[in-house]
Each structure stands twice: as C-alpha cells, then as structure tokens.
Write an enzyme that holds these catalytic residues in place. Structure first.
Site, PDB file in Angstrom:
ATOM      1  N   LYS A  81      29.938  56.056  40.750  1.00  0.00           N
ATOM      2  CA  LYS A  81      30.752  55.364  39.753  1.00  0.00           C
ATOM      3  C   LYS A  81      30.839  56.247  38.507  1.00  0.00           C
ATOM      4  O   LYS A  81      29.850  56.923  38.153  1.00  0.00           O
ATOM      5  CB  LYS A  81      30.095  54.019  39.427  1.00  0.00           C
ATOM      6  CG  LYS A  81      30.904  53.109  38.515  1.00  0.00           C
ATOM      7  CD  LYS A  81      30.231  51.736  38.371  1.00  0.00           C
ATOM      8  CE  LYS A  81      31.020  50.779  37.497  1.00  0.00           C
ATOM      9  NZ  LYS A  81      30.402  49.436  37.422  1.00  0.00           N
ATOM     10  N   SER A 156      33.349  45.454  38.530  1.00  0.00           N
ATOM     11  CA  SER A 156      33.967  46.642  38.005  1.00  0.00           C
ATOM     12  C   SER A 156      33.775  47.888  38.871  1.00  0.00           C
ATOM     13  O   SER A 156      34.483  48.875  38.676  1.00  0.00           O
ATOM     14  CB  SER A 156      33.395  46.939  36.609  1.00  0.00           C
ATOM     15  OG  SER A 156      32.022  47.250  36.686  1.00  0.00           O
ATOM     16  N   SER A 180      29.081  43.294  39.199  1.00  0.00           N
ATOM     17  CA  SER A 180      29.974  44.424  39.467  1.00  0.00           C
ATOM     18  C   SER A 180      29.624  45.274  40.680  1.00  0.00           C
ATOM     19  O   SER A 180      30.407  46.155  41.043  1.00  0.00           O
ATOM     20  CB  SER A 180      30.046  45.342  38.248  1.00  0.00           C
ATOM     21  OG  SER A 180      30.945  44.812  37.326  1.00  0.00           O
TER      22      SER A 180
END
Ligand code: GLN
Length: 489
Positions: A81, A156, A180
């Site tokens: 990420k 997310s 997330s």
C-alpha cells in the site's frame, strides 16, 4: 509453465522454489507480465519498478543457489500500500500533497520483509491518506473490483485487495484504521487480517489515526496469511505502542485442527441495512461451524450502535493532529509564490489535500476545540472503553465472534461518493475492532447471485491471531470460495 505461476499461492510458489522447479526471477516475471496484462482494467498499481523487482528476485535466486535461503518468503513478491515507507521508493498516500515524495527510510515491517528475502514491489492505490471505503478518494485513479470492474474494490486498501484478487501479486500489505484491510478483502474475495493493536510496528506507516492504525496482510489462503503475518510482527522500540509479547509460530498453529470451539454471534450485527445475501452467507457459516461440532451462542455488544459515531470523532481528531505536519515547509506540496508564511500554509494545504481529507481535518479540529473537547472527544473516549469492555465480556464466553465484514457487497463506482454518511456506514461492522484493539480477519464466505464476493469477519481475543487463523483455516478447508478467481484477462 511460467505463464501460470501467477495463479499459485505464495506457499505453492515457495514449494516450487524449494524444490528448484522454478526461480524467483521466473515467479516475479510472471506477476509483472500478469500485471501488465490486467492492470489497465484493475488499476491497482500506482507505480512499480520492474528492474528493481527483478534485481531483488535475482539476489534471492543467488542466495538459494548458495544454500542460504531465508525461508518461506524468500523470492516471493509482496506488493505494498502506498502509505508504507520503503527507502528510495515513492510514498504518496495517493495524495497530491505527497505527489513527489520519496521515502528516505525503511519502515520496520519493510526491514523485516527485506530480512525475510521478499521481493518488495509496487505501490498500491488507496484512498487518500487511507480515508475512505471505496478507493475513490485517491487523487490518482479509481481502482476497479476485479469481479466487476464497474464496482469499487472497497477501501481504503483497495489496491492491496484488488491486486491479490486479480493475481497481480500473491501477497500484499495494507493498513486498517476502521476496516481498511478487512472491508476491501471482503469485497474482492480475498483474505485480509488486521492484527491486535500493538502487534505490528507502525514505524514507517504514514499516520492517519495513531491509536487505531495497524498494518496487516492480504493473501489468497490462510497459510499465506499466517506466513506474511509471521514475518511482520514483533516488538519495536521505534513504535512506543508496540507490544512486548510472546510470538507464537502462526504457521504451525494454523495446521492444528480447530478444537470444539464456542462461536459468538453478536445480535447487533445482523441488523437492518444488511444485504439479504450477506445475511444468508453468515447464517450458512454459522450452520457450518455447528455441523463441525462448534457451539454457536448469541452474544450482545450493546454499545455497537455508537461505534461509527465514536470512530468519526476519534479518528478525525487524531487525523487533524497527524496531518498538521503537511505545511508546505517540511513535506510534500508547496504552494508557489506565497506572500507570507500563513499564506504558504494556507495555500499548500488547500491545494494539496483532497475533499475528504479536508472534511476529516475540519471535523477533527472541531471536536478538539475548546468548549467541544469534553462534549465530543472526551465522551467518545469513554464510549470507546465501553465498546472494548463489551468485547472482553463476550470473550469470557466465546472463543471468537462471527459477523459479516461489510453490510453490502461491492457497490457501483460513484454510487456513494455524494453521500459521506452512506460511505461511512460501510464500516459499521469493522470499526469496533479498531476501537477495541482486537484482531479481525475477513475470509471469503460466498458469492452473490450476480457473482460478487461476500466476506465473513472473525474477531478474536487480543493477541489470539493464532486462534483466529485456525478458525479461518477450518472454514477454508470446508469450502472452495477462496479458490475462485475473477473473470479477468
Ligand atoms: N473507511 C474508514 C475511514 O474512512 C476506515 C479507513 C481505514 O481503515 N483506513 O476512515
């Protein structure tokens, strides 16, 4: 054979490497080729450096040839990420604010993965600064759900979930502040785990809400999840909230059978607003655990109804403080030709942050301001304690809790962007675990009629990741949902 390597799990790839039947270079090339084929549709990656990935792979192959393999992750690609710091790599948090930022150091988990020999490649899309549930708050691109590119992948960590689901990487890391990792894992049909707060160091994770943030793994099997978790856990003096605790051998623990367990079904989690197909999947899972000899009991978590409200006070308060550092002086975007210092802060922040991030900063500043601090922030902290106590009480009776991960399967792009509250409600089942600090994992639990994945969430006692993974592995062994792959390319 090499064209199909991308369809294998990390454990299967590690076996082939171990037997000398493939090389890390072949494996890494296979994922790069796959990504080049499908990422124009999936849009999970913000950036990857092919040469750098292949150089890491070749170094791994050389080690192995010299009999110096570093273990099960040596030579296995792991994508990241874009809020995890890797020295010399872009670190943008999908924000204009950090558009040109390169990390000057390695985060602790990154150092551990390098130590384990993983091939660290790719920066994955996310909601800006990890604020969102659909990855539509990225300033760069909207990631597609591999099962239906018209739908969002969740967020997310949407890029982390979609890339594993689309077989672009066998493993990835994300971060979970209010769901997330688990929510996008559910929506993309993969496994995503949020560890107990304090188990994984946050050093090198760009801070959103520091009392809630945890880094965790995405994978397509429970064994792979255990392997990646094993590599990233452990006390770290560089993170003062990191916990000193005995680390079990998760990889060995998951191989043990699930002993007669008591499964808790929180009655507040099958509330109105839940999609009937999601509810059906949870009921089927309850029946499955019962059929395996587990006892299923209803439990109550009476403060659940306050969780979303409490989260959006605490998370925004912490975000407003954490994001104060982006001032156009020290980091990232700097407005051109400001007339004075205040003007520099004002314009740099106005230009650099997106709409949702600004909304959070304003909300967080408001709840911390004098006169409102006691009414909102302090009260939210008190309710947070009650939420944690609800869980600890439930765990006196049960070994783990079974819930939906998300009230709905993946929704259409653009469907919720105009209504922040509807978006916030996507996290209704995941947020409490962050407030309570307990571990949670989302596992594939079925599909809707229209072919979208449904996730089941298992929540466990603090630091009982091993128990959770065992419960997840039992379910996985009795089902084939995790073996299905999306109809891409
Ligand atoms: N969707 C939640 C939010 O927008 C959770 C985000 C997260 O876990 N990083 O804050």
């Amino acid at each position: 054979m090499s064209t199909q390597l991308f369809s294998l799990t990390a454990s299967a790839l590690a076996d082939l490497l171990e037997k000398g039947e493939t090389t890390s270079e072949e494996v890494t090339r296979s994922f790069i080729t796959r990504t080049k084929e499908v990422d124009s549709t999936v849009k999970a990656f913000l950036h990857f450096d092919e040469e750098d990935a292949l150089a890491q792979a070749k170094a791994s192959d050389e080690r192995r040839q010299q009999g110096q393999s570093k273990g099960p992750l040596d030579g296995i690609p792991v994508a990241l990420k874009d809020n995890l710091a890797v020295k010399g790599q872009p670190l943008t948090c999908a924000s204009k604010m950090l558009g040109n930022f390169t990390s000057p150091y390695d985060g602790t988990v990154i150092g551990k993965l390098k130590e384990a020999g993983a091939v660290l490649w790719g920066r994955l899309n996310m909601d800006e600064f990890a604020m969102g549930s659909s990855t539509e708050n990225s300033s760069r691109q909207t990631t597609a759900n591999p099962w239906n590119p018209e739908c969002i992948p969740g967020g997310s960590s949407g890029g982390s979930a979609a890339s594993v689901s689309a077989l672009e990487t066998p493993l990835s890391l994300g971060s979970d502040t209010g769901g997330s990792i688990r929510q996008p894992a559910a929506l993309c049909g993969v496994i995503g785990m949020k560890p107990t707060y304090g188990l994984v160091s946050r050093y090198g994770l760009v801070a959103f809400a520091s009392s809630l943030d945890q880094i965790g793994p995405f994978a397509r099997s429970v064994d792979d999840t255990a392997t990646l978790l094993q590599a990233i856990v452990g006390h770290d003096p560089l993170d003062s909230t990191s916990y000193k605790t005995e680390i079990p051998d998760y990889r060995a623990e998951v191989q043990k059978p699930l002993e007669k367990s008591v499964v808790g079904l929180p009655k507040e989690y099958l509330s109105e607003g839940i999609d009937p197909e999601v509810e059906q999947a949870v009921k089927a899972a309850v029946k499955w655990y019962e059929d395996q000899g587990s006892e299923v009991v209803e439990v109550s978590l009476p403060h659940t109804e306050y969780a979303v409200g409490v989260y959006y006070i605490i998370a925004t308060a912490e975000a407003s403080s954490n994001l104060a550092r982006y001032d156009g002086v020290r980091y990232g975007h700097r407005s051109e030709k400001p007339s004075n210092a205040v003007d520099l802060y004002f314009h740099s922040r106005a230009e650099g942050f997106g709409e949702e991030v600004k909304r959070r900063i304003i909300l967080g500043t408001y709840v911390l301001s004098s006169g409102y601090y006691d009414a909102y922030y302090l009260k939210a902290q008190k309710v947070r304690t009650l939420i944690r106590q609800d869980f600890l009480k439930a765990f006196e009776k049960v070994d783990f809790l079974l819930t939906p991960t998300s009230p709905v399967p993946a929704f259409g792009k653009g469907e919720r962007t105009a209504n922040p509250l509807a978006m916030y409600l996507s996290d209704i089942y995941t947020i409490s675990a962050n407030l309570a600090g307990i571990p949670g994992v989302s596992i594939p639990g079925g599909f809707t009629q229209s072919g979208l994945p449904i996730g089941l969430q298992l929540l466990g006692k603090p630091f009982d990741e091993a128990g959770l993974l065992r419960a997840a592995k039992a379910f996985e062994s009795g089902h084939d949902y995790h073996l299905k792959t999306p109809p891409l390319g």
